[in-house]
Each structure stands twice: as C-alpha cells, then as structure tokens.
Design a protein around this motif. Structure first.
Motif, PDB file in Angstrom:
ATOM      1  N   GLN A  16       4.642  30.268  38.991  1.00 35.08           N
ATOM      2  CA  GLN A  16       5.596  31.138  38.304  1.00 35.08           C
ATOM      3  C   GLN A  16       6.205  30.485  37.068  1.00 35.08           C
ATOM      4  N   SER A  19       7.876  32.160  33.893  1.00 33.10           N
ATOM      5  CA  SER A  19       8.216  33.539  34.232  1.00 33.10           C
ATOM      6  C   SER A  19       9.727  33.724  34.286  1.00 33.10           C
ATOM      7  N   ARG A  20      10.144  34.941  34.013  1.00 27.45           N
ATOM      8  CA  ARG A  20      11.569  35.290  34.101  1.00 27.45           C
ATOM      9  C   ARG A  20      11.882  35.655  35.549  1.00 27.45           C
ATOM     10  N   VAL A  21      12.959  35.084  36.089  1.00 26.43           N
ATOM     11  CA  VAL A  21      13.335  35.309  37.478  1.00 26.43           C
ATOM     12  C   VAL A  21      14.814  35.655  37.578  1.00 26.43           C
ATOM     13  N   MET A  22      15.148  36.369  38.645  1.00 26.82           N
ATOM     14  CA  MET A  22      16.536  36.612  38.990  1.00 26.82           C
ATOM     15  C   MET A  22      16.851  35.693  40.168  1.00 26.82           C
ATOM     16  N   GLN A  24      19.628  34.461  43.024  1.00 28.16           N
ATOM     17  CA  GLN A  24      20.838  34.772  43.772  1.00 28.16           C
ATOM     18  C   GLN A  24      21.280  33.477  44.450  1.00 28.16           C
ATOM     19  N   GLN A  35      22.123  35.349  38.613  1.00 25.80           N
ATOM     20  CA  GLN A  35      21.816  35.003  37.228  1.00 25.80           C
ATOM     21  C   GLN A  35      20.333  35.216  36.965  1.00 25.80           C
ATOM     22  N   GLU A  36      20.010  35.427  35.692  1.00 25.91           N
ATOM     23  CA  GLU A  36      18.609  35.553  35.282  1.00 25.91           C
ATOM     24  C   GLU A  36      18.257  34.396  34.378  1.00 25.91           C
ATOM     25  N   ASP A  53      22.460  33.622  29.137  1.00 20.77           N
ATOM     26  CA  ASP A  53      23.182  34.877  29.336  1.00 20.77           C
ATOM     27  C   ASP A  53      23.511  35.478  27.973  1.00 20.77           C
ATOM     28  N   LYS A  78      13.587  36.167  42.604  1.00 22.52           N
ATOM     29  CA  LYS A  78      12.764  37.370  42.504  1.00 22.52           C
ATOM     30  C   LYS A  78      12.294  37.476  41.059  1.00 22.52           C
ATOM     31  N   LEU A  79      11.025  37.779  40.873  1.00 26.95           N
ATOM     32  CA  LEU A  79      10.501  37.949  39.515  1.00 26.95           C
ATOM     33  C   LEU A  79      11.111  39.188  38.877  1.00 26.95           C
ATOM     34  N   CYS A  80      11.406  39.088  37.588  1.00 28.38           N
ATOM     35  CA  CYS A  80      11.987  40.224  36.848  1.00 28.38           C
ATOM     36  C   CYS A  80      10.887  41.040  36.205  1.00 28.38           C
TER      37      CYS A  80
END
Length: 80
Positions: A16, A19-22, A24, A35-36, A53, A78-80
């Motif tokens: 990953q 990759s952009r992720v969220m 928690q 946060q992302e 941000d 989690k992947l965005c």
C-alpha cells in the motif's frame, strides 16, 4: 505475537506504500482521532504516514506506527 502475522501485516502495508489511507487512532478513554494521509515508507519495525490536513492551518505531520499497532487494533487503516 507470531512473527508470521507481523510479516503478513508488513507485506500488506508495503504493498500500500504511496496510497492514501484513512487512519482511526484509538487515544484511550473512548477518544478516537480520524486522519487521512499517505503511507510514505516502510521499515522493518515501523511505517510512516504523512498527514497533510488541507482543511485546517496545521503543518504536515509525519507519524510513525508499528505493525503491532495494527494487530492490536490501536490503529485501523482503510484505503481512501
């Protein structure tokens, strides 16, 4: 903790990378921070995530997490 489980998590995070992720984050006492960011690099024991941000005036942050944080569910990704 099983080394094979840590190896699977490490391989998954490495795939990953970029990759952009969220994320928690469990801060304790029912406090959760969401946060992302982008997974920057993976290392043998930790990986780094760049949090930028755009909605607030906060400067970009580089956070590091261990693979055991994912296994123990201190963080959830989690992947965005």
């Amino acid at each position: 903790m099983e080394q094979s489980l840590i190896g699977k998590v490490r391989a998954s995070v490495k795939r990953q990378c970029g990759s952009r992720v969220m994320i928690q984050l469990d801060r304790g006492r029912n406090k959760v921070d969401i946060q992302e960011g982008v997974i920057q690099k993976t290392y043998p024991s930790v990986f780094t995530v760049l949090i930028d941000d755009e909605r607030q005036e906060n400067p970009p942050q580089l956070l590091s997490f261990s693979y055991t944080d994912i296994i123990t569910k201190d963080i959830r990704m989690k992947l965005c």
